[in-house]
Design an enzyme around this catalytic site. Structure first.
Site, mmCIF file in Angstrom:
data_model
loop_
_atom_site.group_PDB
_atom_site.id
_atom_site.type_symbol
_atom_site.label_atom_id
_atom_site.label_comp_id
_atom_site.label_asym_id
_atom_site.label_seq_id
_atom_site.Cartn_x
_atom_site.Cartn_y
_atom_site.Cartn_z
ATOM 1 N N LYS A 13 0.826 -1.217 0.000
ATOM 2 C CA LYS A 13 0.000 0.000 0.000
ATOM 3 C C LYS A 13 0.860 1.267 0.000
ATOM 4 O O LYS A 13 0.644 2.176 -0.789
ATOM 5 C CB LYS A 13 -0.951 0.009 1.212
ATOM 6 C CG LYS A 13 -1.946 -1.151 1.215
ATOM 7 C CD LYS A 13 -2.907 -1.086 2.369
ATOM 8 C CE LYS A 13 -2.250 -1.211 3.731
ATOM 9 N NZ LYS A 13 -1.589 -2.518 3.976
ATOM 10 N N ARG A 88 -9.770 0.735 8.804
ATOM 11 C CA ARG A 88 -9.300 -0.644 8.983
ATOM 12 C C ARG A 88 -10.348 -1.502 9.702
ATOM 13 O O ARG A 88 -10.094 -2.685 9.947
ATOM 14 C CB ARG A 88 -8.041 -0.619 9.828
ATOM 15 C CG ARG A 88 -6.912 -1.445 9.201
ATOM 16 C CD ARG A 88 -5.684 -0.944 9.706
ATOM 17 N NE ARG A 88 -4.501 -1.622 9.820
ATOM 18 C CZ ARG A 88 -3.347 -1.045 9.464
ATOM 19 N NH1 ARG A 88 -3.324 0.125 8.889
ATOM 20 N NH2 ARG A 88 -2.233 -1.652 9.696
ATOM 21 N N ARG A 127 11.425 -5.613 4.941
ATOM 22 C CA ARG A 127 11.146 -4.179 4.716
ATOM 23 C C ARG A 127 12.086 -3.310 5.546
ATOM 24 O O ARG A 127 12.405 -3.606 6.690
ATOM 25 C CB ARG A 127 9.696 -3.864 5.112
ATOM 26 C CG ARG A 127 9.408 -2.364 5.120
ATOM 27 C CD ARG A 127 7.941 -2.063 5.078
ATOM 28 N NE ARG A 127 7.200 -2.598 6.206
ATOM 29 C CZ ARG A 127 5.865 -2.560 6.284
ATOM 30 N NH1 ARG A 127 5.151 -2.023 5.315
ATOM 31 N NH2 ARG A 127 5.257 -3.068 7.337
ATOM 32 N N ARG A 160 11.377 -1.679 11.136
ATOM 33 C CA ARG A 160 10.334 -1.378 12.122
ATOM 34 C C ARG A 160 10.264 -2.468 13.179
ATOM 35 O O ARG A 160 10.305 -3.653 12.837
ATOM 36 C CB ARG A 160 8.966 -1.275 11.414
ATOM 37 C CG ARG A 160 8.699 0.068 10.803
ATOM 38 C CD ARG A 160 7.474 0.067 9.915
ATOM 39 N NE ARG A 160 6.287 -0.530 10.516
ATOM 40 C CZ ARG A 160 5.105 -0.597 9.902
ATOM 41 N NH1 ARG A 160 4.968 -0.091 8.686
ATOM 42 N NH2 ARG A 160 4.078 -1.153 10.492
ATOM 43 N N ARG A 171 -0.565 -9.311 13.193
ATOM 44 C CA ARG A 171 -1.158 -8.260 12.346
ATOM 45 C C ARG A 171 -2.027 -8.892 11.255
ATOM 46 O O ARG A 171 -3.056 -8.335 10.885
ATOM 47 C CB ARG A 171 -0.047 -7.389 11.733
ATOM 48 C CG ARG A 171 0.595 -6.491 12.796
ATOM 49 C CD ARG A 171 1.970 -6.010 12.400
ATOM 50 N NE ARG A 171 1.948 -5.094 11.290
ATOM 51 C CZ ARG A 171 3.041 -4.761 10.589
ATOM 52 N NH1 ARG A 171 4.218 -5.286 10.891
ATOM 53 N NH2 ARG A 171 2.944 -3.906 9.604
HETATM 54 P P1 ADP Z 1 2.108 -1.869 3.198
HETATM 55 O O1 ADP Z 1 2.129 -0.347 3.159
HETATM 56 O O2 ADP Z 1 0.900 -2.451 2.544
HETATM 57 O O3 ADP Z 1 2.336 -2.419 4.584
HETATM 58 P P2 ADP Z 1 4.690 -1.653 1.793
HETATM 59 O O4 ADP Z 1 4.405 -0.760 0.650
HETATM 60 O O5 ADP Z 1 5.416 -1.068 2.958
HETATM 61 O O6 ADP Z 1 3.325 -2.387 2.298
HETATM 62 O O7 ADP Z 1 5.464 -2.915 1.220
HETATM 63 C C1 ADP Z 1 5.902 -3.979 2.082
HETATM 64 C C2 ADP Z 1 7.275 -4.478 1.619
HETATM 65 O O8 ADP Z 1 7.131 -5.159 0.365
HETATM 66 C C3 ADP Z 1 8.282 -3.373 1.395
HETATM 67 O O9 ADP Z 1 9.551 -3.823 1.828
HETATM 68 C C4 ADP Z 1 8.271 -3.138 -0.114
HETATM 69 O O10 ADP Z 1 9.533 -2.713 -0.582
HETATM 70 C C5 ADP Z 1 7.934 -4.531 -0.640
HETATM 71 N N1 ADP Z 1 7.090 -4.517 -1.848
HETATM 72 C C6 ADP Z 1 6.061 -3.681 -2.143
HETATM 73 N N2 ADP Z 1 5.495 -3.996 -3.333
HETATM 74 C C7 ADP Z 1 6.185 -5.081 -3.800
HETATM 75 C C8 ADP Z 1 6.099 -5.893 -4.977
HETATM 76 N N3 ADP Z 1 5.161 -5.662 -5.913
HETATM 77 N N4 ADP Z 1 6.964 -6.924 -5.108
HETATM 78 C C9 ADP Z 1 7.899 -7.176 -4.149
HETATM 79 N N5 ADP Z 1 8.044 -6.436 -3.016
HETATM 80 C C10 ADP Z 1 7.203 -5.413 -2.844
HETATM 81 P P1 AMP Z 2 0.792 0.190 9.316
HETATM 82 O O1 AMP Z 2 1.901 1.190 9.204
HETATM 83 O O2 AMP Z 2 -0.382 0.519 8.430
HETATM 84 O O3 AMP Z 2 1.275 -1.234 9.136
HETATM 85 O O4 AMP Z 2 0.241 0.311 10.803
HETATM 86 C C1 AMP Z 2 1.075 0.026 11.922
HETATM 87 C C2 AMP Z 2 0.223 -0.149 13.176
HETATM 88 O O5 AMP Z 2 -0.473 1.079 13.473
HETATM 89 C C3 AMP Z 2 -0.899 -1.198 13.077
HETATM 90 O O6 AMP Z 2 -0.436 -2.513 13.357
HETATM 91 C C4 AMP Z 2 -1.877 -0.698 14.147
HETATM 92 O O7 AMP Z 2 -1.439 -1.005 15.458
HETATM 93 C C5 AMP Z 2 -1.783 0.821 13.990
HETATM 94 N N1 AMP Z 2 -2.773 1.347 13.026
HETATM 95 C C6 AMP Z 2 -2.510 1.985 11.848
HETATM 96 N N2 AMP Z 2 -3.653 2.345 11.239
HETATM 97 C C7 AMP Z 2 -4.670 1.912 12.031
HETATM 98 C C8 AMP Z 2 -6.092 1.957 11.942
HETATM 99 N N3 AMP Z 2 -6.724 2.527 10.898
HETATM 100 N N4 AMP Z 2 -6.818 1.409 12.947
HETATM 101 C C9 AMP Z 2 -6.210 0.844 14.011
HETATM 102 N N5 AMP Z 2 -4.884 0.749 14.153
HETATM 103 C C10 AMP Z 2 -4.105 1.282 13.178
#
Ligand code: ADP
Ligand code: AMP
Length: 222
Positions: A13, A88, A127, A160, A171
């Site tokens: 995302k 969410r 990541r 992270r 999660r």
């Molecule tokens: P989210 O915001 O949904 O938690 P991220 O955008 O942070 O996901 O992506 C999670 C991990 O996967 C990151 O390390 C990113 O670099 C990697 N990633 C994202 N899209 C792809 C893809 N299409 N193929 C492989 N790795 C990806």
């Molecule tokens: P994310 O960066 O989206 O993976 O979010 C990291 C953490 O933040 C999640 O595991 C939750 O603990 C909290 N969080 C982020 N967005 C929300 C949401 N919309 N509702 C509840 N918790 C959230």
């Protein structure tokens, strides 16, 4: 235009939001980034949410709804938004649906990035993020030009603390139980599009931008 990105943690995302927000001139609002900034700044809110985030649980609906709705109100002049990580839960989606019409706005479209749990774990454990600009990397799939350093601002990248396999499993449980039902919620509103998130970053971006272009052609910039 207000777009919502759905999908499990690690679906891509944030990665796609960076591209989509540029392509369609939308303001990227990530609820996770907002909460991490509160923690980094040592605020009361940051202290309140830490115990949930650290174990991979969602923070309480009333807390996150207040924070995100305030941002949407404060930054209204910014124009369109791309929401990443919010809503969410169905309660959050209902709060958003109640609040937006007060300023003549509504959710235009939700885009769900579909990635199986096994791949999510691999993506999340590799990541790395830039704590200064929130740019997302992966040690194998999206490595920075120079190991451990942000391409954009040179900051040391961080892993992270909630990106461990154990916390990711929790999660994912929270996602399946609390967030997945949102797909049906938006589907009932005729605002749900799902794309395959397992391809390359470019391939996923192509599918997402095609869905946005199709929406714009059909309904305009509402
Ligand atoms: P989210 O915001 O949904 O938690 P991220 O955008 O942070 O996901 O992506 C999670 C991990 O996967 C990151 O390390 C990113 O670099 C990697 N990633 C994202 N899209 C792809 C893809 N299409 N193929 C492989 N790795 C990806
Ligand atoms: P994310 O960066 O989206 O993976 O979010 C990291 C953490 O933040 C999640 O595991 C939750 O603990 C909290 N969080 C982020 N967005 C929300 C949401 N919309 N509702 C509840 N918790 C959230």
């Amino acid at each position: 235009m207000i777009l919502v990105l759905l999908g499990p943690p690690g679906a891509g995302k944030g990665t796609q939001a960076a591209r989509l927000s540029q392509a369609f001139k939308l303001h990227h609002l990530s609820s996770g980034d907002v909460l991490r900034a509160e923690r980094q700044n040592g605020t009361e809110l940051g202290r309140q949410v830490a115990r949930f985030m650290d174990v991979g649980e969602l923070v309480p609906d009333d807390v996150i709804v207040e924070v995100i709705l305030a941002r949407l109100e404060q930054e209204r002049a910014a124009g369109g938004f791309l929401l990443d990580g919010f809503p969410r839960t169905e309660a959050q989606a209902r709060s958003l649906d109640r609040a937006l019409p007060r300023s003549g706005r509504k959710v235009a479209l939700t885009l769900s990035i579909d990635v199986p749990d096994g791949e999510v774990v691999d993506r999340i454990t590799g990541r790395r993020i830039c704590p200064a600009c929130n740019r997302v990397y992966h040690v194998r799939y999206q490595p920075p030009a120079s190991e451990g350093t942000c391409d954009d601002d040179g900051s040391p990248l961080v892993h992270r603390p909630d990106d461990t396999e154990e916390v990711v499993r929790q999660r994912l449980r929270a996602y399946h139980r609390q967030t997945e039902p949102l797909e049906a919620y938006y589907h009932r509103q005729g605002k749900y599009t799902r794309v395959d998130g397992t391809g390359s970053v470019e391939q996923v971006f192509e599918q997402l931008s095609a869905a946005v272009r199709e929406h714009l052609a059909r309904l305009g910039d509402d």
